[in-house]
Design a protein around this motif. Structure first.
Motif, PDB file in Angstrom:
ATOM      1  N   ILE A 187      -7.806  -5.382   3.211  1.00 31.04           N
ATOM      2  CA  ILE A 187      -6.862  -4.549   2.465  1.00 31.04           C
ATOM      3  C   ILE A 187      -7.363  -3.107   2.404  1.00 31.04           C
ATOM      4  N   ILE A 188      -8.645  -2.928   2.156  1.00 29.32           N
ATOM      5  CA  ILE A 188      -9.221  -1.583   2.093  1.00 29.32           C
ATOM      6  C   ILE A 188      -9.117  -0.891   3.455  1.00 29.32           C
ATOM      7  N   ALA A 189      -9.385  -1.638   4.530  1.00 35.80           N
ATOM      8  CA  ALA A 189      -9.313  -1.044   5.870  1.00 35.80           C
ATOM      9  C   ALA A 189      -7.886  -0.613   6.203  1.00 35.80           C
ATOM     10  N   VAL A 190      -6.895  -1.428   5.844  1.00 36.57           N
ATOM     11  CA  VAL A 190      -5.503  -1.059   6.103  1.00 36.57           C
ATOM     12  C   VAL A 190      -5.108   0.143   5.248  1.00 36.57           C
ATOM     13  N   ALA A 191      -5.543   0.153   3.992  1.00 35.04           N
ATOM     14  CA  ALA A 191      -5.225   1.290   3.118  1.00 35.04           C
ATOM     15  C   ALA A 191      -5.840   2.582   3.662  1.00 35.04           C
ATOM     16  N   LEU A 192      -7.075   2.512   4.134  1.00 32.56           N
ATOM     17  CA  LEU A 192      -7.708   3.693   4.728  1.00 32.56           C
ATOM     18  C   LEU A 192      -7.004   4.119   6.010  1.00 32.56           C
ATOM     19  N   SER A 193      -6.548   3.128   6.786  1.00 33.54           N
ATOM     20  CA  SER A 193      -5.868   3.473   8.035  1.00 33.54           C
ATOM     21  C   SER A 193      -4.560   4.201   7.767  1.00 33.54           C
ATOM     22  N   LEU A 194      -3.955   3.980   6.630  1.00 36.26           N
ATOM     23  CA  LEU A 194      -2.737   4.712   6.269  1.00 36.26           C
ATOM     24  C   LEU A 194      -3.060   6.035   5.581  1.00 36.26           C
ATOM     25  N   ALA A 195      -4.137   6.080   4.820  1.00 35.81           N
ATOM     26  CA  ALA A 195      -4.483   7.287   4.069  1.00 35.81           C
ATOM     27  C   ALA A 195      -5.013   8.398   4.970  1.00 35.81           C
ATOM     28  N   ILE A 196      -5.737   8.038   6.013  1.00 41.57           N
ATOM     29  CA  ILE A 196      -6.332   9.057   6.885  1.00 41.57           C
ATOM     30  C   ILE A 196      -5.276   9.964   7.505  1.00 41.57           C
ATOM     31  N   PRO A 197      -4.258   9.432   8.165  1.00 38.98           N
ATOM     32  CA  PRO A 197      -3.276  10.364   8.750  1.00 38.98           C
ATOM     33  C   PRO A 197      -2.452  11.098   7.698  1.00 38.98           C
TER      34      PRO A 197
END
Length: 58
Positions: free
Chosen positions: A38-48
């Motif tokens: 969940i954290i990895a997916v959230a970061l993958s959306l937050a970065i861009p």
């Protein structure tokens, strides 16, 4: 910059989905692996969202 950001974000997204998919079949550490996904997916959306900004050219 945009291509590198996309590749990092896509890699994090795929890795997060993989973590969430493999968590139910693990015998130990199911919850930490799932929440890590969940954290990895959230970061993958937050970065861009934060690095690329708005796409309308403003």
């Amino acid at each position: 910059m945009n291509v590198i950001t996309f590749l990092i974000s896509m890699g994090l997204f795929v890795f997060g989905m993989w973590l969430m998919g493999t968590a139910p079949v693990m015998t130990e550490f199911q919850a930490p692996v799932f929440f890590g996904g969940i954290i990895a997916v959230a970061l993958s959306l937050a970065i861009p969202f934060h690095l690329l900004g708005r796409s309308d050219g403003v």
